[in-house]
Design an enzyme around this catalytic site. Sequence first.
Site, short mmCIF file in Angstrom:
data_model
loop_
_atom_site.label_atom_id
_atom_site.label_comp_id
_atom_site.label_asym_id
_atom_site.label_seq_id
_atom_site.Cartn_x
_atom_site.Cartn_y
_atom_site.Cartn_z
N ARG A 49 0.90 -1.15 -0.03
CA ARG A 49 -0.06 0.02 -0.07
C ARG A 49 0.71 1.29 -0.01
O ARG A 49 0.53 2.29 -0.87
CB ARG A 49 -0.92 -0.19 1.05
N LYS A 95 2.85 25.28 -4.34
CA LYS A 95 1.50 24.61 -3.89
C LYS A 95 1.64 23.22 -3.90
O LYS A 95 1.10 22.48 -4.60
CB LYS A 95 0.41 25.20 -4.59
N LYS A 126 5.73 39.74 -4.19
CA LYS A 126 4.30 39.65 -4.59
C LYS A 126 3.61 41.07 -4.02
O LYS A 126 4.07 41.73 -3.50
CB LYS A 126 3.64 38.66 -3.85
N GLU A 146 5.83 40.20 -9.15
CA GLU A 146 4.76 40.02 -9.69
C GLU A 146 4.00 41.03 -9.99
O GLU A 146 3.77 42.05 -9.23
CB GLU A 146 3.81 39.40 -8.40
N ASP A 148 0.46 38.07 -13.55
CA ASP A 148 -0.35 37.43 -12.71
C ASP A 148 -1.88 37.66 -13.09
O ASP A 148 -2.37 38.80 -12.91
CB ASP A 148 0.00 37.86 -11.22
#
Lengths: 275, 275, 275, 275, 275, 275
Positions: free
Chosen positions: B96, B131, B163, B193, B214
């Site tokens: 597993r 992320k 940012k 950004e 962005d």
Amino acid sequence: MDKYVRDLVERALKEDIGPGDVTSEAIIPPESTSRAVILAKQFLVLAGIEVSREVFHTLDPTIQFTPLAKDGDGIPAGTELVRLSGNTRALLTGERVALNLLQHLSGIATLTAKYVEMVKGLKAGVLDTRKTTPGLRQLEKYAVRMGGGRNHRFGLFDGVLIKDNHIKAAGSITRAVERAREKANHLLKIEVETKTLDEVSESLSVKADIIMLDNMHVDMMRESVTLIAGRALVEASGNVTLGTIRAIAETGVDFISSGSLTHSAPAADISMKIK
Amino acid sequence: MDKYVRDLVERALKEDIGPGDVTSEAIIPPESTSRAVILAKQFLVLAGIEVSREVFHTLDPTIQFTPLAKDGDGIPAGTELVRLSGNTRALLTGERVALNLLQHLSGIATLTAKYVEMVKGLKAGVLDTRKTTPGLRQLEKYAVRMGGGRNHRFGLFDGVLIKDNHIKAAGSITRAVERAREKANHLLKIEVETKTLDEVSESLSVKADIIMLDNMHVDMMRESVTLIAGRALVEASGNVTLGTIRAIAETGVDFISSGSLTHSAPAADISMKIK
Amino acid sequence: MDKYVRDLVERALKEDIGPGDVTSEAIIPPESTSRAVILAKQFLVLAGIEVSREVFHTLDPTIQFTPLAKDGDGIPAGTELVRLSGNTRALLTGERVALNLLQHLSGIATLTAKYVEMVKGLKAGVLDTRKTTPGLRQLEKYAVRMGGGRNHRFGLFDGVLIKDNHIKAAGSITRAVERAREKANHLLKIEVETKTLDEVSESLSVKADIIMLDNMHVDMMRESVTLIAGRALVEASGNVTLGTIRAIAETGVDFISSGSLTHSAPAADISMKIK
Amino acid sequence: MDKYVRDLVERALKEDIGPGDVTSEAIIPPESTSRAVILAKQFLVLAGIEVSREVFHTLDPTIQFTPLAKDGDGIPAGTELVRLSGNTRALLTGERVALNLLQHLSGIATLTAKYVEMVKGLKAGVLDTRKTTPGLRQLEKYAVRMGGGRNHRFGLFDGVLIKDNHIKAAGSITRAVERAREKANHLLKIEVETKTLDEVSESLSVKADIIMLDNMHVDMMRESVTLIAGRALVEASGNVTLGTIRAIAETGVDFISSGSLTHSAPAADISMKIK
Amino acid sequence: MDKYVRDLVERALKEDIGPGDVTSEAIIPPESTSRAVILAKQFLVLAGIEVSREVFHTLDPTIQFTPLAKDGDGIPAGTELVRLSGNTRALLTGERVALNLLQHLSGIATLTAKYVEMVKGLKAGVLDTRKTTPGLRQLEKYAVRMGGGRNHRFGLFDGVLIKDNHIKAAGSITRAVERAREKANHLLKIEVETKTLDEVSESLSVKADIIMLDNMHVDMMRESVTLIAGRALVEASGNVTLGTIRAIAETGVDFISSGSLTHSAPAADISMKIK
Amino acid sequence: MDKYVRDLVERALKEDIGPGDVTSEAIIPPESTSRAVILAKQFLVLAGIEVSREVFHTLDPTIQFTPLAKDGDGIPAGTELVRLSGNTRALLTGERVALNLLQHLSGIATLTAKYVEMVKGLKAGVLDTRKTTPGLRQLEKYAVRMGGGRNHRFGLFDGVLIKDNHIKAAGSITRAVERAREKANHLLKIEVETKTLDEVSESLSVKADIIMLDNMHVDMMRESVTLIAGRALVEASGNVTLGTIRAIAETGVDFISSGSLTHSAPAADISMKIK
């Protein structure tokens, strides 16, 4: 927040920050403070709010973290989930790790809630599996509960589940169940994976506590439930989707388990804005 | 296999096995040996084959593990990926965790390959983001590379990315870039950004090394690329899907980044069968 | 105090205390309290004051620890640095570890400040290297900043530095830079180590972001700076001493790096006295 | 190589490599192999050869590592210390950590050997102290032995050393020694730090096992040795330099201890060259 | 040897050796080799032979370790258990930790075997409890199995055991069992602790899977067994001694559990001799 | 509570709780609070009260924990030791680990106190040994002190103890002691294990600091004490029981050591009741 979550959060922060957040340290004065909100950008079922609090408090215990919703709540798109205020560097440094956890767990809770909604009014409980992300199992299973699901066993240690490979190695269902009953902790039930009605019958004859109907057609599931007639709990598994789950539940099984709750739930869309 | 993978695998095994695999220990004789295969049940781009080897070898170093494909390969449904032989208990106990890793990483590589395929013939590189799943970043970024993508920075420590929140705190793009240039390690480039053409212009005027566009409309992206005219690298970000990526790439940007490569890739369907 | 420092302090205390401070436990009553001072016994630039606080607070969070100076301050001989009061055993048990850290870090800051003083009025920044004590790199690089220096990369992960050995393996500077540009994270600059003017020229032609002049004579450094003419940042390295650094800086390089800041700084003389 | 060294080496490698050696991974093909040598660039007493082997073998156990000298040897400038061959990436990635350890430890051994040389022919043993680098004490004390020195206690747990602060807290030397004799493990000797002849006398009268003469003038040391007359071991401490140590030894003390052996030894000059 | 045992052994060795075995290092030449035997000095049931092997092999993998008996064997006084040969220092340094583990585990196995012998011919299985030594539970439960006993649950996670305190908090046995059935993992059985026949009846009426008879008189146990009549498994607990266990078993219970197996078993007498 | 105890408690809780206390979580509402007492059910000497506090506070720092006795106190059967109030789940989840530690340590203190009582009025101190439970040595030695005993060395690092095996390897007592004196840390005394009067004589002639009389008949012990005549400390070892210890002490030895204090003390009977 227990040690498991603290360790996980420390590991995640270390992974992201390493020797330092070079951008914030260069640009943001150390004494700067800010206010921020965390926002749901889609409908979601919330999971992980306390975990995200732990992220910020690990970086700076003086950050004000005010949740406006709680885990398990259904949240419309555009809703504020948390208000934060405190040290700007800590807010910016923690943002990504906090969101990564919140988006992942809420993604699982949201998907689980959809499955649960589909079987509304029927007795079948929606179960997760051991198909979880390495290192995150406890949190992912928590998210499943927040979405209204129930947890299958947590690992190889808290339940006997005899699969086809075990049956092959033992020679038959009967011998596998007998050995398990003789050796395993007497507080653990014994579940047997079956693919045919014969296997269901044999499992019943050796008094398996739970019978898993694995990848069966819905008709065979219905026959199995009739055959079992309440003498064992019944779990359906395999090919469980939002499209098939209601029909499966209508066969009368007690539980329906699906790995996709945890291994394929897309992240929920959540963001943080400095005000 | 380095210490990072060994630690991850040990943590995953401990999470799944805890004080013992009660089923295998009760049913399978300790000296039993078996042969097994790991199979792709869908088309996939493979990632994680050596990680799955580490899982079995952590349990039992004498297991024979013979890969029939290597990471990065495109694999048709039904293909055997690995042949194994050795102690039956170890094979079943490790199954597993090995599959969880292999399915997760191959899921990422497979999704990445689809994005890369969409921009074929154009110069834009497909980038991941931060992320990622907490604790798995290095492996997930490895899977992105196996799918033909490139890695963005690994954390907050190996690249300056300014940012909107940093810009607000500093007062302007100009001041933010100046502070970063003064304080950050001189080996790190500075990325800004931007959301408007004015911001693009200001970034150029302070000699930002990289400009992120962005969530811009494709038309504004095209204008930005024209405006920048090779004086900085250009990265597009936001609303990147299989449906939009080609149009984005056609604007002439250098890179396109997307969090979904890592946070929303469904697990690839892979299973193990004892022979 | 972040986890990195807490872990380091716990490791240092465990190393020194082991199963117990047999002297203090035998002689000092457990309820005894004392007042103490930490004193600079030489001129020094202070670094590590918060780390030393962490040592005492790990042993006993109720100890009063009042710093009379802050990291980065120049401190005349004979100055009190900290006043402490609290449990006598904890003060005596923590003394050595606290001083070991404070003396080591202040030693580095003090030496760095001397180098920085020597290049006053010139643009060259004084840089550390990766020649640090295993396990202490972040703190040592912090001490360099406290002494007025700047940090080079923190490790092998946050900057591409192509040395002679890499060039040999790649075949030429040109090929090494090309490969690095193709594969490494696009946020990282590329620095090339050069020993001759030809190597400087080749580095320029492939647009290296930074050129290191390694062990060059000051005259060749000056020529290199002229040749580079602002098209890359310039770092001088090798044979950097208090006697040579001004001449090196006068060649017009942007940075001068020296391992001796961290690997050969003598400990600053600091002691603790119970009152 | 025991677990202490393995842990230290893993921590050092993790600190330096983090998520990856971006330069070598971009430039050096994974299958490339090389030969290299480690060279002494100054006269030194070697310490740490096996630790440096552990660095390379942690990265790649197949690297050939052939030492040409052993710890404790005096090594002329220009001598080859080790020949290596194997995977080029592993050689380059491990180089800095291996050298950092080797230079630091050989620096200590070399300085110790100079002190030991100064007291040749006299009975005084040269001792280290607890003034070591946090986390490296065992290795640093090993390096002292390699330089011909002896070790003082390893920590607060393996010897009773009653300092002025303990005496103040206890009220008198007599009471401090009595308490220590009553409570401490009977296998530990009791050493008392003294600054005056009266304190020496009091220590003798309560049968201290060892008397430390702390920061005494050489004349007072000589008087103390006469007074003690073999009834206790005698250790001199304070103001120990290459210039003073012979005169101190000539007073007839048994041991001379100095913190500078470990906290202020400059790194030995050692480098690695790929052939 | 799995990671659990390796970690335990490393912790035990570190605890005993700390910075070094000062006696062996001073007296035994590093290259000295010896032969040794480990001897049973009383009758015992062996447990821990592989754990003791791990102790020596952690110190020196080249030590020859030849077991002459295996775990679970009954061993007459005076029997050789293991022959060893190899590095003398490693043999002497590892002796105490190896014996501490072997004596402790064999002590438990030996005591368990006495209890098991007393109920020979009856169906009652002898169970351990969670009354184990912190950090050693898995090994102690292994020793119980080697002595012929069976294991109760391994922790709070692999079985529902409703005690008097849970019943008080829930209001009644009925409500406690209902809540447990609704929430706990469906693979876990539910056991209820009872002190009276009424409680036994109530437990039966809510279909408890297992009923524990806690500290009941043997007569009441017999009545309970009659009342239960095979509708639940029955476990006796409390006042279990070598003198009482046969009478308890004769009541017809399925299991008898006793904490003394693990918390009060005297160490078995085992020693090691260098030849 | 120092890090050693915190780590031990965390390990013990993790071992017992694993992924969760399924019974309490299912049955006890999360907000439920209770009051409880910990009770001595036999006469005992208390040890571990602060360790048990740490168990509950690790689970929930808001639990009120009020000790009614302190470590080292003799406690009659039936006495309340602690009153607790707070979250019911935390009280029930922590109960077993807290009691396991308290029972084990109080068992050791109680047994030690019996030995100490037997030698009342004589000078012999009762010593423990290194025959302790792996991972618990510091706490077990603390419990011995609470019972009125004294500690022998804590490990192989804080005392030289030359046993028969060392003597064999060195060739003679004389050579073993000489080597130890030359190499070991000068703060450590040297103890020699002897079995005959000749060995006692030889140990005296090389000025051993301590002489252990191992497994000698009481008459030979008496002769040895006469022979030694205060020139070394004397420790008796072997065959020490409650029945023999007084006679041994009457021979005039300074110390009597026994492994049974720690390896064979039965757990003290202590329980917790929710009110």
